[in-house]
Motif scaffolding. Structure first.
Motif, mmCIF file in Angstrom:
data_model
loop_
_atom_site.group_PDB
_atom_site.id
_atom_site.type_symbol
_atom_site.label_atom_id
_atom_site.label_comp_id
_atom_site.label_asym_id
_atom_site.label_seq_id
_atom_site.Cartn_x
_atom_site.Cartn_y
_atom_site.Cartn_z
ATOM 1 N N TYR A 92 36.351 43.817 37.123
ATOM 2 C CA TYR A 92 37.280 43.838 38.245
ATOM 3 C C TYR A 92 36.497 43.985 39.545
ATOM 4 N N TYR A 93 36.881 43.158 40.545
ATOM 5 C CA TYR A 93 36.171 43.136 41.820
ATOM 6 C C TYR A 93 37.154 43.307 42.964
ATOM 7 N N TYR A 94 36.630 43.854 44.066
ATOM 8 C CA TYR A 94 37.409 44.048 45.293
ATOM 9 C C TYR A 94 36.673 43.340 46.425
ATOM 10 N N ARG A 147 42.794 38.258 54.211
ATOM 11 C CA ARG A 147 43.197 39.561 53.690
ATOM 12 C C ARG A 147 42.383 39.942 52.461
ATOM 13 N N GLU A 148 42.468 41.204 52.095
ATOM 14 C CA GLU A 148 41.707 41.709 50.950
ATOM 15 C C GLU A 148 42.139 41.011 49.669
ATOM 16 N N LYS A 149 41.217 40.950 48.709
ATOM 17 C CA LYS A 149 41.500 40.324 47.420
ATOM 18 C C LYS A 149 41.082 41.272 46.306
ATOM 19 N N ARG A 150 41.805 41.185 45.221
ATOM 20 C CA ARG A 150 41.460 41.919 44.011
ATOM 21 C C ARG A 150 41.381 40.885 42.896
ATOM 22 N N ILE A 151 40.227 40.824 42.258
ATOM 23 C CA ILE A 151 39.950 39.751 41.311
ATOM 24 C C ILE A 151 39.554 40.332 39.962
ATOM 25 N N VAL A 152 39.950 39.629 38.896
ATOM 26 C CA VAL A 152 39.503 39.974 37.556
ATOM 27 C C VAL A 152 38.750 38.766 36.996
ATOM 28 N N GLU A 153 37.585 39.032 36.440
ATOM 29 C CA GLU A 153 36.846 38.011 35.708
ATOM 30 C C GLU A 153 37.008 38.341 34.236
#
Length: 169
Positions: A32-34, A47-53
């Motif tokens: 998980y990344y921010y 805007r901010e992003k929240r990502i899952v690899e």
């Protein structure tokens, strides 16, 4: 085709000053990344992003439950802080206990319902039907000339034409 897309993404990230911050990893191996809010090279605010690899790269292999509910809540912005591994393990134990208790409750309920259904059900009631509800003399033995009423119920009478010109009885 896949390597060219990865190259393009890496190039666009380097131009956009997009910096991924590793936030955590779950028990399935998903990362998980921010990415905080930033301005791109054209001056636009992103805007901010929240990502899952995902650990399993193929989207067709994804199933419900591959991402823990705590991480999914963080990705969807319903919680502000990312979950800890201790929190995930604690919640998983609680879910298992609730599942076991609900199965026990359902089994007990089935046994009780079988016992009480046999004891509490009254014998079936036999009804007699006289005529049809749309008939003007429903519930009466014979149709009457005058309508009858007993407060809440009204039974229409049968109309018989009279001889002569007088309409009153």
């Amino acid at each position: 085709m896949g390597w060219s897309q990865d190259l393009f993404r890496a190039l666009s990230r380097s131009l956009s000053r997009e910096v991924k911050e590793h936030v955590g990893t779950d028990q399935f191996g998903n990362k998980y990344y921010y990415i905080p809010q930033y301005k791109n090279w054209r001056g636009q605010t992103i805007r901010e992003k929240r990502i899952v690899e995902a650990a399993n790269k193929k989207e067709v292999d994804y199933e419900i439950g591959d991402i823990p509910t705590e991480w999914e809540a963080w990705i969807r912005r319903t919680r502000k802080t990312p979950p800890t591994m201790e929190e995930i393990v604690k919640n998983e134990k609680c879910r298992e206990e609730v599942k076991i208790k609900s199965q026990d409750f359902c089994e007990k309920e089935k046994l009780l319902s079988k016992e009480t259904n046999e004891e509490l059900l009254p014998p079936p009631v036999q009804t007699q039907i006289k005529g049809h509800a749309s008939a003007p003399y429903f519930g009466k033995e014979e149709p009457s000339v005058t309508p009858s009423s007993t407060g809440k119920t009204f039974q229409p009478g049968s109309w018989m034409p009279q001889d002569g010109k007088s309409h009153s009885q």
